[in-house]
Motif scaffolding. Structure first.
Motif, PDB file in Angstrom:
ATOM      1  N   ALA A 102       0.806  -1.226   0.000  1.00  0.00           N
ATOM      2  CA  ALA A 102       0.000   0.000   0.000  1.00  0.00           C
ATOM      3  C   ALA A 102       0.838   1.273   0.000  1.00  0.00           C
ATOM      4  CB  ALA A 102      -0.945  -0.004   1.186  1.00  0.00           C
ATOM      5  N   ARG A 103       2.082   1.196   0.437  1.00  0.00           N
ATOM      6  CA  ARG A 103       2.897   2.417   0.467  1.00  0.00           C
ATOM      7  C   ARG A 103       3.297   2.872  -0.942  1.00  0.00           C
ATOM      8  NH1 ARG A 103       6.340  -1.722   1.693  1.00  0.00           N
ATOM      9  NH2 ARG A 103       8.269  -1.756   0.518  1.00  0.00           N
ATOM     10  N   HIS A 104       3.195   1.975  -1.924  1.00  0.00           N
ATOM     11  CA  HIS A 104       3.467   2.345  -3.311  1.00  0.00           C
ATOM     12  C   HIS A 104       2.359   3.283  -3.768  1.00  0.00           C
ATOM     13  CE1 HIS A 104       5.094   1.796  -7.332  1.00  0.00           C
ATOM     14  NE2 HIS A 104       3.856   1.697  -7.761  1.00  0.00           N
ATOM     15  N   ALA A 105       2.725   4.329  -4.455  1.00  0.00           N
ATOM     16  CA  ALA A 105       1.746   5.337  -4.871  1.00  0.00           C
ATOM     17  C   ALA A 105       0.580   4.698  -5.624  1.00  0.00           C
ATOM     18  CB  ALA A 105       2.422   6.385  -5.732  1.00  0.00           C
ATOM     19  N   LEU A 106      -0.624   5.027  -5.185  1.00  0.00           N
ATOM     20  CA  LEU A 106      -1.830   4.501  -5.836  1.00  0.00           C
ATOM     21  C   LEU A 106      -1.915   4.910  -7.289  1.00  0.00           C
ATOM     22  CD1 LEU A 106      -4.594   5.115  -3.165  1.00  0.00           C
ATOM     23  CD2 LEU A 106      -3.840   2.922  -4.041  1.00  0.00           C
ATOM     24  N   ASP A 107      -1.372   6.066  -7.595  1.00  0.00           N
ATOM     25  CA  ASP A 107      -1.587   6.646  -8.917  1.00  0.00           C
ATOM     26  C   ASP A 107      -0.401   6.502  -9.863  1.00  0.00           C
ATOM     27  OD1 ASP A 107       0.110   8.317  -7.561  1.00  0.00           O
ATOM     28  OD2 ASP A 107      -0.978  10.145  -7.998  1.00  0.00           O
ATOM     29  N   THR A 108       0.451   5.488  -9.664  1.00  0.00           N
ATOM     30  CA  THR A 108       1.571   5.309 -10.582  1.00  0.00           C
ATOM     31  C   THR A 108       1.714   3.860 -11.025  1.00  0.00           C
ATOM     32  OG1 THR A 108       3.176   4.943  -8.818  1.00  0.00           O
ATOM     33  CG2 THR A 108       2.919   7.207  -9.593  1.00  0.00           C
ATOM     34  N   VAL A 109       2.308   3.709 -12.198  1.00  0.00           N
ATOM     35  CA  VAL A 109       2.726   2.419 -12.725  1.00  0.00           C
ATOM     36  C   VAL A 109       4.191   2.593 -13.101  1.00  0.00           C
ATOM     37  CG1 VAL A 109       2.482   0.816 -14.662  1.00  0.00           C
ATOM     38  CG2 VAL A 109       0.461   1.733 -13.566  1.00  0.00           C
ATOM     39  N   VAL A 110       5.027   1.660 -12.666  1.00  0.00           N
ATOM     40  CA  VAL A 110       6.451   1.717 -12.976  1.00  0.00           C
ATOM     41  C   VAL A 110       6.754   0.643 -14.012  1.00  0.00           C
ATOM     42  CG1 VAL A 110       8.787   1.493 -12.046  1.00  0.00           C
ATOM     43  CG2 VAL A 110       6.995   2.564 -10.668  1.00  0.00           C
ATOM     44  N   VAL A 117      -1.147   7.451 -13.277  1.00  0.00           N
ATOM     45  CA  VAL A 117      -2.371   6.769 -13.699  1.00  0.00           C
ATOM     46  C   VAL A 117      -3.565   7.626 -13.313  1.00  0.00           C
ATOM     47  CG1 VAL A 117      -3.819   4.723 -13.431  1.00  0.00           C
ATOM     48  CG2 VAL A 117      -1.322   4.498 -13.434  1.00  0.00           C
ATOM     49  N   VAL A 118      -4.340   7.997 -14.306  1.00  0.00           N
ATOM     50  CA  VAL A 118      -5.600   8.695 -14.071  1.00  0.00           C
ATOM     51  C   VAL A 118      -6.639   7.601 -13.803  1.00  0.00           C
ATOM     52  CG1 VAL A 118      -7.367  10.177 -15.080  1.00  0.00           C
ATOM     53  CG2 VAL A 118      -4.947  10.594 -15.596  1.00  0.00           C
ATOM     54  N   PRO A 119      -7.342   7.648 -12.682  1.00  0.00           N
ATOM     55  CA  PRO A 119      -8.312   6.591 -12.374  1.00  0.00           C
ATOM     56  C   PRO A 119      -9.311   6.397 -13.514  1.00  0.00           C
ATOM     57  CG  PRO A 119      -8.009   8.014 -10.469  1.00  0.00           C
ATOM     58  CD  PRO A 119      -7.292   8.668 -11.625  1.00  0.00           C
TER      59      PRO A 119
END
Length: 132
Positions: free
Chosen positions: A89-97, A110-112
Motif C-alpha cells: 500500500a505504500r506504493h503510490a496509488l496513482d503510478t505504474v512503474v 495513472v488517471v483513475p
C-alpha cells in the motif's frame, strides 16, 4: 501462473496515453496513462503496444496492489514475458512503474478509470509540464 494475451496491433487509437517530450531535465512522470478499467490483463497489453520502440521490451511492471484487480505474477504479451509486481500500500496509488533491462525505468501517472473526461484532460497535460 502466466496469462497469455493475444498480440495487439501497435498503438491502438483507443489508448489514452500521453508521453512527456524528450528532455535532459528530470521529470516526476514520464507519461500519463488513463486506463479504462483496473483489470491489468485487459489494460496492459494495449499500454505496452502503444509505448515507443526505443523504450525496449518492458520486462517488469509494478503497480499498487490495493488499486488493481487480481493478476498473475507474469503474463505473456506479444510473445514476451512481462513480470507483474503488486507493491504494498505504500506504493503510490496513482503510478505504474515500467522496467526495461538495459533501457531504463519509466514512471507513469495513472488517471483513475472512472475519472470524467472533463477532469482527466488537465491531469493528462498538467502532470507532464512540471519538473521533478
Amino acid at each position: 501462473m502466466t496469462a497469455t494475451v493475444p498480440p495487439l496491433p501497435p498503438a491502438s487509437p483507443h489508448l489514452r496515453l500521453r508521453l512527456a517530450p524528450h528532455s535532459p531535465l528530470p521529470r516526476r512522470f514520464d507519461g500519463v496513462w488513463w486506463p479504462r478499467s483496473y483489470d491489468l490483463l485487459a489494460e496492459l497489453p494495449e499500454l505496452l503496444a502503444g509505448l515507443p520502440p526505443a523504450w525496449g521490451h518492458i520486462a517488469g511492471i509494478t503497480v499498487n496492489g490495493a488499486a488493481w484487480s487480481a493478476a498473475p505474477g507474469r503474463m505473456l504479451v506479444c510473445n514476451k514475458v512481462v513480470r507483474l509486481r503488486k507493491a504494498a500500500a505504500r506504493h503510490a496509488l496513482d503510478t505504474v512503474v515500467l522496467l526495461a533491462p538495459g533501457h531504463g525505468r519509466w514512471d507513469l501517472l495513472v488517471v483513475p478509470p472512472d475519472t470524467t473526461e472533463e477532469d482527466a484532460a488537465p491531469l493528462m497535460t498538467g502532470a507532464l509540464s512540471s519538473p521533478a
